[in-house]
Structure formats: structure tokens, C-alpha cells
Design a protein around this motif. Sequence first.
Motif, PDB file in Angstrom:
ATOM      1  N   LYS A  28     -10.135  -4.400  21.373  1.00 34.09           N
ATOM      2  CA  LYS A  28      -9.510  -5.204  20.319  1.00 34.09           C
ATOM      3  C   LYS A  28      -8.008  -4.920  20.232  1.00 34.09           C
ATOM      4  CE  LYS A  28     -10.055  -6.237  15.417  1.00 34.09           C
ATOM      5  NZ  LYS A  28     -10.771  -5.908  14.191  1.00 34.09           N
ATOM      6  N   VAL A  29      -7.630  -3.653  20.317  1.00 37.62           N
ATOM      7  CA  VAL A  29      -6.211  -3.277  20.278  1.00 37.62           C
ATOM      8  C   VAL A  29      -5.482  -3.839  21.488  1.00 37.62           C
ATOM      9  CG1 VAL A  29      -4.638  -1.305  20.450  1.00 37.62           C
ATOM     10  CG2 VAL A  29      -6.553  -1.234  18.852  1.00 37.62           C
ATOM     11  N   LYS A  30      -6.102  -3.782  22.651  1.00 37.12           N
ATOM     12  CA  LYS A  30      -5.495  -4.304  23.874  1.00 37.12           C
ATOM     13  C   LYS A  30      -5.311  -5.822  23.780  1.00 37.12           C
ATOM     14  CE  LYS A  30      -6.213  -4.405  28.852  1.00 37.12           C
ATOM     15  NZ  LYS A  30      -7.138  -4.070  29.936  1.00 37.12           N
ATOM     16  N   ASP A  31      -6.310  -6.535  23.270  1.00 36.34           N
ATOM     17  CA  ASP A  31      -6.216  -7.990  23.119  1.00 36.34           C
ATOM     18  C   ASP A  31      -5.119  -8.370  22.119  1.00 36.34           C
ATOM     19  OD1 ASP A  31      -8.271  -8.268  24.919  1.00 36.34           O
ATOM     20  OD2 ASP A  31      -9.811  -8.659  23.399  1.00 36.34           O
ATOM     21  N   HIS A  32      -5.002  -7.612  21.024  1.00 41.83           N
ATOM     22  CA  HIS A  32      -3.970  -7.883  20.015  1.00 41.83           C
ATOM     23  C   HIS A  32      -2.580  -7.662  20.606  1.00 41.83           C
ATOM     24  CE1 HIS A  32      -1.490  -7.103  16.379  1.00 41.83           C
ATOM     25  NE2 HIS A  32      -2.161  -8.157  15.955  1.00 41.83           N
ATOM     26  N   ALA A  33      -2.421  -6.604  21.393  1.00 39.43           N
ATOM     27  CA  ALA A  33      -1.128  -6.338  22.031  1.00 39.43           C
ATOM     28  C   ALA A  33      -0.758  -7.459  22.999  1.00 39.43           C
ATOM     29  CB  ALA A  33      -1.159  -4.994  22.749  1.00 39.43           C
ATOM     30  N   ALA A  34      -1.729  -7.983  23.722  1.00 37.34           N
ATOM     31  CA  ALA A  34      -1.468  -9.093  24.646  1.00 37.34           C
ATOM     32  C   ALA A  34      -1.084 -10.354  23.873  1.00 37.34           C
ATOM     33  CB  ALA A  34      -2.687  -9.349  25.518  1.00 37.34           C
ATOM     34  N   MET A  35      -1.750 -10.598  22.742  1.00 39.48           N
ATOM     35  CA  MET A  35      -1.428 -11.759  21.921  1.00 39.48           C
ATOM     36  C   MET A  35      -0.004 -11.644  21.380  1.00 39.48           C
ATOM     37  SD  MET A  35      -2.982 -12.962  18.262  1.00 39.48           S
ATOM     38  CE  MET A  35      -2.222 -11.559  17.488  1.00 39.48           C
TER      39      MET A  35
END
Length: 93
Positions: A28-35
Motif C-alpha cells: 500500500k505504501v509503495k502504491d501510494h508513493a507511485a501515485m
Amino acid sequence: MEAFSQVVPLILILVIMYFFLIRPQQKKVKDHAAMIAALRRGDEVVTQGGLIGKITKVKDDTEVEVEIAKDVKIRVLRPTIAQVRSKTEPAND
């Protein structure tokens, strides 16, 4: 051997916690950083405070300018953007 049989359930619990708690949170943290890294002018976003607006300017790596009403623009820190409601094509700056 008896000590080993007492440690096995503890290890099993730790493995289960890793797969059900830690790993999904890391994703979830990785996806948020990509967004956050993919934000660009024209995207409609929602902040963690619930404000909905359109990005008018990407100031730098830490903040963006969001128009929440006609001629009402606010500066928002990138990490506080919770969701991108609609993406736009790359803008010609």
C-alpha cells in the motif's frame, strides 16, 4: 526437542502476521508513493482532509497547487493526497 515444539507456533504466528499485516501495508505504501510521483497538472485529486480539487501547478517534489473552487487555489503537500479521481493526458508545460 520440547523447546523446539514451543518455538514452532511462535514462528508460525510471525509468518502469518508477515503475510497478512506487514506485506500488504508495504504494498500500500509503495502504491501510494507511485501515485504521488505520477501527479501532474489537470489531475483531479482528493486530499486526506476530504478536499476535492484539480492540480493547477506542480511546484516541486514536496507540494502541488490545487484549485478547489473558481480562483481559489491552495498549496498541498504531496503525501497528503489520498486519491486521484481522474487522470489527464500529459500537459504541455
